[in-house]
Write a protein that holds these residues in place. Sequence first.
Motif, PDB file in Angstrom:
ATOM      1  N   LEU A   1       0.820  -1.154  -0.055  1.00 15.21           N
ATOM      2  CA  LEU A   1       0.066   0.042  -0.123  1.00 15.21           C
ATOM      3  C   LEU A   1       0.850   1.225  -0.070  1.00 15.21           C
ATOM      4  CD1 LEU A   1      -2.908  -1.023   2.611  1.00 15.21           C
ATOM      5  CD2 LEU A   1      -2.867  -0.901  -0.068  1.00 15.21           C
ATOM      6  N   THR A   2       2.116   1.273   0.737  1.00 18.96           N
ATOM      7  CA  THR A   2       2.859   2.452   0.775  1.00 18.96           C
ATOM      8  C   THR A   2       3.427   2.552  -0.434  1.00 18.96           C
ATOM      9  OG1 THR A   2       3.352   2.011   3.092  1.00 18.96           O
ATOM     10  CG2 THR A   2       5.087   3.231   1.980  1.00 18.96           C
ATOM     11  N   PHE A   3       3.768   1.373  -1.139  1.00 21.29           N
ATOM     12  CA  PHE A   3       4.730   1.492  -2.666  1.00 21.29           C
ATOM     13  C   PHE A   3       3.695   2.039  -3.570  1.00 21.29           C
ATOM     14  CE2 PHE A   3       5.286  -0.745  -6.519  1.00 21.29           C
ATOM     15  CZ  PHE A   3       6.631  -0.506  -6.567  1.00 21.29           C
ATOM     16  N   GLU A   4       2.426   1.648  -3.527  1.00 18.01           N
ATOM     17  CA  GLU A   4       1.460   2.260  -4.608  1.00 18.01           C
ATOM     18  C   GLU A   4       0.981   3.792  -4.243  1.00 18.01           C
ATOM     19  OE1 GLU A   4      -1.462  -0.496  -4.332  1.00 18.01           O
ATOM     20  OE2 GLU A   4      -0.301  -2.198  -5.275  1.00 18.01           O
ATOM     21  N   LYS A   5       1.248   4.421  -3.218  1.00 22.68           N
ATOM     22  CA  LYS A   5       0.943   5.510  -2.799  1.00 22.68           C
ATOM     23  C   LYS A   5       1.954   6.700  -3.356  1.00 22.68           C
ATOM     24  CE  LYS A   5      -0.858   8.686   0.911  1.00 22.68           C
ATOM     25  NZ  LYS A   5      -1.076   8.597   2.435  1.00 22.68           N
ATOM     26  N   LYS A   6       1.477   7.288  -4.393  1.00 18.87           N
ATOM     27  CA  LYS A   6       2.390   8.190  -5.151  1.00 18.87           C
ATOM     28  C   LYS A   6       2.548   9.696  -4.353  1.00 18.87           C
ATOM     29  CE  LYS A   6       2.425   5.320  -8.515  1.00 18.87           C
ATOM     30  NZ  LYS A   6       3.566   4.507  -8.865  1.00 18.87           N
ATOM     31  N   LYS A   7       3.877   9.971  -4.315  1.00 16.20           N
ATOM     32  CA  LYS A   7       4.223  11.084  -3.772  1.00 16.20           C
ATOM     33  C   LYS A   7       4.904  12.200  -4.901  1.00 16.20           C
ATOM     34  CE  LYS A   7       4.434   9.854   0.967  1.00 16.20           C
ATOM     35  NZ  LYS A   7       3.937  10.881   1.570  1.00 16.20           N
ATOM     36  N   ASP A   8       4.759  13.533  -4.656  1.00 18.69           N
ATOM     37  CA  ASP A   8       5.312  14.494  -5.489  1.00 18.69           C
ATOM     38  C   ASP A   8       6.902  14.647  -5.026  1.00 18.69           C
ATOM     39  OD1 ASP A   8       5.797  16.234  -7.768  1.00 18.69           O
ATOM     40  OD2 ASP A   8       4.673  18.112  -6.710  1.00 18.69           O
ATOM     41  N   ILE A   9       7.547  13.425  -5.229  1.00 19.42           N
ATOM     42  CA  ILE A   9       8.980  13.647  -5.003  1.00 19.42           C
ATOM     43  C   ILE A   9       9.810  12.771  -6.140  1.00 19.42           C
ATOM     44  CG2 ILE A   9      10.589  12.444  -3.452  1.00 19.42           C
ATOM     45  CD1 ILE A   9       8.487  12.334  -1.263  1.00 19.42           C
ATOM     46  N   ALA A  10      10.994  13.413  -6.593  1.00 19.78           N
ATOM     47  CA  ALA A  10      11.835  13.146  -7.538  1.00 19.78           C
ATOM     48  C   ALA A  10      12.990  12.750  -6.865  1.00 19.78           C
ATOM     49  CB  ALA A  10      11.948  14.281  -8.566  1.00 19.78           C
ATOM     50  N   VAL A  11      13.663  11.478  -7.307  1.00 12.00           N
ATOM     51  CA  VAL A  11      14.939  10.939  -6.775  1.00 12.00           C
ATOM     52  C   VAL A  11      15.846  11.188  -7.939  1.00 12.00           C
ATOM     53  CG1 VAL A  11      16.198   9.056  -6.005  1.00 12.00           C
ATOM     54  CG2 VAL A  11      13.927   9.713  -4.849  1.00 12.00           C
ATOM     55  N   VAL A  12      17.026  11.712  -7.793  1.00  9.19           N
ATOM     56  CA  VAL A  12      17.967  11.891  -8.761  1.00  9.19           C
ATOM     57  C   VAL A  12      19.270  10.864  -8.404  1.00  9.19           C
ATOM     58  CG1 VAL A  12      19.760  13.101  -9.800  1.00  9.19           C
ATOM     59  CG2 VAL A  12      17.492  14.019  -9.277  1.00  9.19           C
ATOM     60  N   ILE A  13      19.551  10.006  -9.309  1.00  9.29           N
ATOM     61  CA  ILE A  13      20.845   9.001  -8.775  1.00  9.29           C
ATOM     62  C   ILE A  13      21.591   8.964 -10.449  1.00  9.29           C
ATOM     63  CG2 ILE A  13      21.401   6.552  -8.345  1.00  9.29           C
ATOM     64  CD1 ILE A  13      18.560   6.343  -7.571  1.00  9.29           C
ATOM     65  N   GLY A  14      22.921   9.434 -10.258  1.00 10.32           N
ATOM     66  CA  GLY A  14      24.058   9.462 -11.385  1.00 10.32           C
ATOM     67  C   GLY A  14      23.762  10.938 -11.958  1.00 10.32           C
ATOM     68  N   GLU A  15      24.177  11.112 -13.113  1.00 13.31           N
ATOM     69  CA  GLU A  15      24.393  12.211 -13.971  1.00 13.31           C
ATOM     70  C   GLU A  15      23.147  12.438 -14.883  1.00 13.31           C
ATOM     71  OE1 GLU A  15      27.930  13.304 -15.766  1.00 13.31           O
ATOM     72  OE2 GLU A  15      28.945  13.317 -13.815  1.00 13.31           O
ATOM     73  N   VAL A  16      22.129  13.224 -14.664  1.00 11.05           N
ATOM     74  CA  VAL A  16      20.745  13.358 -15.104  1.00 11.05           C
ATOM     75  C   VAL A  16      21.015  14.425 -16.395  1.00 11.05           C
ATOM     76  CG1 VAL A  16      18.321  13.476 -14.923  1.00 11.05           C
ATOM     77  CG2 VAL A  16      19.608  12.044 -13.444  1.00 11.05           C
ATOM     78  N   GLU A  17      20.602  14.105 -17.379  1.00  9.84           N
ATOM     79  CA  GLU A  17      20.317  15.119 -18.483  1.00  9.84           C
ATOM     80  C   GLU A  17      19.136  16.040 -18.385  1.00  9.84           C
ATOM     81  OE1 GLU A  17      23.021  15.979 -20.523  1.00  9.84           O
ATOM     82  OE2 GLU A  17      24.012  14.121 -20.471  1.00  9.84           O
ATOM     83  N   GLY A  18      18.731  17.092 -18.806  1.00 13.28           N
ATOM     84  CA  GLY A  18      17.668  17.825 -18.829  1.00 13.28           C
ATOM     85  C   GLY A  18      17.116  18.498 -17.298  1.00 13.28           C
ATOM     86  N   ASP A  19      16.040  18.677 -17.304  1.00 17.54           N
ATOM     87  CA  ASP A  19      15.473  19.369 -16.089  1.00 17.54           C
ATOM     88  C   ASP A  19      14.869  18.291 -15.028  1.00 17.54           C
ATOM     89  OD1 ASP A  19      16.286  21.605 -17.259  1.00 17.54           O
ATOM     90  OD2 ASP A  19      14.198  22.342 -17.928  1.00 17.54           O
TER      91      ASP A  19
END
Length: 438
Positions: A331-349
């Motif tokens: 249930l916790t896994f399926e509950k979406k949050k407005d959070i972005a996680v960045v891992i590595g060198e990410v291109e773009g915004d």
Amino acid sequence: MGKVIIRKCDSYEEREKIVKIINEGIEKLGLKEKIKGKIVIKPNVVLAHKKVAPSAFTRPEIIDSLIKSIKSLKSEKFSFVVIENSGTGIPTSRMFRKAGYFSLRKNHPELKLSPFEESIKVRVPLKKGKVHKEIKVQKDLVEKDFLIYAPKLKTNVLSHGITSAIKLNIGILGDKERMKFHTYQLPEKIVDLLEVGYPDLIVTDAIEIAMGGNQMTEHSLNLGIILISNHPLSHDVVCAHILNLKPEEIPVLKEAEGRGYGSLNINEIEIDTDIPLEELKKRTSVRENGFKRVDSVEGPVKVFAGEPYCFGGCHGVFLDWLYMLKDRAPLTFEKKKDIAVVIGEVEGDVKAKKVIIVGNCSKVKGNIKAKKISKIKGCPTRHKDIILYLLLKAGIKSPLFRIDLLIDAYPFLFLSNFKGFLKNFFFLLRKDNILDNI
């Protein structure tokens, strides 16, 4: 050419049958005369917990049957030592207790349980190491006369779908060395350890395997077999096929082949089985397995995975965290949050209410649009740091965040480390210690 023996066994209650299977395996591999003196057994007891990790460790019934088998084959006296490092920030002694290993000493008084934290350690040079030039291991491992690995057959998102004999070697290291090179260099690291941790006998618990998620929290699947071998790579190649994986796509197995430890070609392996491999593959086909990128998993946060993709490091550790939720907190896994996680060198915004950057080398080359930006440091980041950070900063509770495990992880870990400190301090003071003879 290696040899792998597979025998049907449907239940851990069939103790006499398990002993008989192990006896047969030892005889067929021609190992009876080599068994002597101090026998060191290395199981998989990374995490054992009846609520969140009931199926991810080598069952005590296997260890009990293994000791009974050796005693029945030869009349001479042996000493048995079980070594392990849980490596989860929880003392191994507590995992031994939760796994039921303490009860083994009732039937086998000559058995010693040796948690890494509480044991005497020595440094060992590696002549063939690519990333490790020397490692610190338990003195018991160095002094063994016969080495037995007793892995639990599991899938593992951190090692392209499999944990078995070769991957078991990660547990011969202490926590700091365990995390060193636990990055894209993980295959080289694990194969380095074969120089010290090369078992004379492998007895694999595959009666009940753990499959389809995080290697600690995933759910069980009844496979109903025991595997026996004296060749780690051949053993793992056969296990890969059973799990419907291609050995040539598993980096640690490719690395082992490249260093001369054997072949990935199953046709070059002698397989003695009383159940067709196709039947076993059919049983495991009901669960998802194999390599999966962390940004392909649609969990509670949006993951941006950049290059280099570090499957053994931050990308893999965060993938582990996601699967913990999926396995034991759906249930916790399926509950979406407005959070972005960045891992590595990410291109773009990257745009979200909160942005969490995971790992020392991670960054966004474009613009970050967020109310709050934070970072979890580490190379790689540790499981417990991600668990604690996501709880405090994002309100996402991991199933491993439990009162009993917290008690294990702090006061009991301190006590275990203190015991180990005292043992090693007095060991180094002795005039006749092993270091004087190196």
